[in-house]
Write a protein that holds these residues in place. Structure first.
Motif, PDB file in Angstrom:
ATOM      1  N   SER A  52      28.835  54.012  38.305  1.00 35.17           N
ATOM      2  CA  SER A  52      29.541  53.383  37.179  1.00 35.17           C
ATOM      3  C   SER A  52      28.597  52.523  36.340  1.00 35.17           C
ATOM      4  CB  SER A  52      30.721  52.549  37.679  1.00 35.17           C
ATOM      5  OG  SER A  52      30.312  51.317  38.226  1.00 35.17           O
ATOM      6  N   HIS A  56      28.041  52.974  32.456  1.00 37.12           N
ATOM      7  CA  HIS A  56      28.181  51.818  31.581  1.00 37.12           C
ATOM      8  C   HIS A  56      27.007  51.741  30.602  1.00 37.12           C
ATOM      9  CE1 HIS A  56      29.178  47.437  30.862  1.00 37.12           C
ATOM     10  NE2 HIS A  56      27.895  47.440  30.536  1.00 37.12           N
ATOM     11  N   PRO A 132      32.034  48.045  28.592  1.00 38.59           N
ATOM     12  CA  PRO A 132      33.304  47.715  29.242  1.00 38.59           C
ATOM     13  C   PRO A 132      34.354  48.817  29.124  1.00 38.59           C
ATOM     14  CG  PRO A 132      32.506  45.834  27.996  1.00 38.59           C
ATOM     15  CD  PRO A 132      31.599  46.986  27.664  1.00 38.59           C
ATOM     16  N   LEU A 133      34.335  49.538  28.001  1.00 41.96           N
ATOM     17  CA  LEU A 133      35.274  50.654  27.858  1.00 41.96           C
ATOM     18  C   LEU A 133      34.985  51.749  28.877  1.00 41.96           C
ATOM     19  CD1 LEU A 133      35.592  50.962  23.971  1.00 41.96           C
ATOM     20  CD2 LEU A 133      37.357  50.212  25.590  1.00 41.96           C
ATOM     21  N   ASN A 135      33.813  51.229  31.884  1.00 48.57           N
ATOM     22  CA  ASN A 135      34.382  50.729  33.136  1.00 48.57           C
ATOM     23  C   ASN A 135      35.899  50.881  33.148  1.00 48.57           C
ATOM     24  OD1 ASN A 135      31.823  48.471  32.851  1.00 48.57           O
ATOM     25  ND2 ASN A 135      32.072  49.569  34.781  1.00 48.57           N
ATOM     26  N   ALA A 136      36.538  50.635  32.004  1.00 43.43           N
ATOM     27  CA  ALA A 136      37.993  50.776  31.928  1.00 43.43           C
ATOM     28  C   ALA A 136      38.407  52.226  32.175  1.00 43.43           C
ATOM     29  CB  ALA A 136      38.492  50.298  30.564  1.00 43.43           C
ATOM     30  N   GLN A 169      36.046  48.202  39.100  1.00 45.21           N
ATOM     31  CA  GLN A 169      35.961  48.626  37.704  1.00 45.21           C
ATOM     32  C   GLN A 169      36.802  47.736  36.797  1.00 45.21           C
ATOM     33  OE1 GLN A 169      33.668  50.837  36.834  1.00 45.21           O
ATOM     34  NE2 GLN A 169      33.211  50.853  39.024  1.00 45.21           N
ATOM     35  N   ALA A 173      35.289  45.487  33.786  1.00 45.57           N
ATOM     36  CA  ALA A 173      35.762  45.611  32.414  1.00 45.57           C
ATOM     37  C   ALA A 173      36.223  44.264  31.867  1.00 45.57           C
ATOM     38  CB  ALA A 173      36.900  46.632  32.347  1.00 45.57           C
ATOM     39  N   ALA A 177      33.919  41.791  29.276  1.00 51.23           N
ATOM     40  CA  ALA A 177      34.516  41.684  27.943  1.00 51.23           C
ATOM     41  C   ALA A 177      34.675  40.236  27.498  1.00 51.23           C
ATOM     42  CB  ALA A 177      35.877  42.385  27.920  1.00 51.23           C
TER      43      ALA A 177
END
Length: 268
Positions: A52, A56, A132-133, A135-136, A169, A173, A177
């Protein structure tokens, strides 16, 4: 047409992904609780976390490429190779250390983006938001089997481990953020700030990541934050008890929670 070398998926990344997959299979097939399951969960979760991290940073680089910075390809950022990062310690070692110490998913920094090449403030903000997106989206992928009801009959140890990966995750995120200097959330708002404000904040950027981690060690802050994370996970169908047991299995060197161990044993 052959793919240019700087954009081929790195063997290093493929190796990490392979180790993660093998460890996941070991978690799935391991009978009952115990050190063997804990080691398998540790390798699976840590491997998934490093994967991840690579995604990222890839999201940052790919967005920067489309924003006008072609240098990210020459630096090898599009290969998903963690060894290509500008700060391997900040990008990989520190986040893994945070994970081992506190069960917190917090990405570090980062790929080097020549921000002066990015066309416009909105694109600059998107470059920072991309991490961050990613991770989301990873969190949604991990949580999908829970809210789709696709885990019936799946070994509980694997279910707990996957829930813990989803928790990491979500924490990554949310934390990354935050509009704190040094984190991506600040990178989103920075292009819109006056020049004098940016210059005044710049010296504090290297310490933002550590400051957030230290704050999370405070019981009051930790409780509020993980209450928020559990709320998000609950909305995604992941029970807080499942991610908590996943964390317990991950930290196999500590005394096991008897309830989590019982659930793994009785449902194997």
């Amino acid at each position: 047409m052959a793919v240019a070398a700087p954009r081929r998926i790195s063997p290093v990344f493929l190796g990490i992904a392979a180790v993660t997959a093998v460890a996941g299979w070991a978690v799935w097939s391991r009978p009952g609780a115990g050190p063997g399951l804990g080691v398998a969960v540790f390798l699976f979760v840590t491997g998934a976390w490093v994967v991840s991290l690579c995604l990222h940073e890839y999201a940052h680089a790919r967005t920067a490429l489309h924003g006008g910075d072609a240098s990210v390809a020459a630096r090898g950022y599009l290969t998903l190779d963690p060894l290509k990062y500008t700060h391997a310690v900040l990008s990989v070692l520190l986040p893994v250390l945070f994970l081992v110490m506190g069960g917190i998913g917090l990405p570090g920094g980062a790929v080097f983006v020549e921000r002066h090449r990015i066309r416009g403030r909105l694109r600059l903000s998107l470059v920072s938001a991309a991490g961050p997106l990613a991770n989301a989206l990873f969190a949604l992928g991990c949580a999908a089997p829970f809210w789709l009801g696709a885990l019936d009959g799946v070994p509980v140890g694997f279910r707990f481990a996957l829930a813990f990966v989803a928790l990491l995750q979500v924490t990554a995120a949310v934390l990354n953020a935050l509009p704190v200097p040094g984190l991506d959330g600040y990178g989103v708002v920075e292009p819109w700030l006056p020049e004098r404000v940016r210059r005044g904040v710049e010296p504090f950027a290297p310490y933002g990541l550590l400051a957030v981690f230290v704050l999370l060690l405070a019981p009051e802050v930790n409780q509020v934050f993980f209450g928020l994370v559990d709320g998000v996970l609950g909305a995604l169908g992941v029970a807080g008890a499942e991610s908590s047991c996943g964390r317990d299995l991950y930290r196999f060197w500590q005394e096991a929670d008897p309830v989590c161990a019982f659930l793994v044993d009785v449902t194997r």
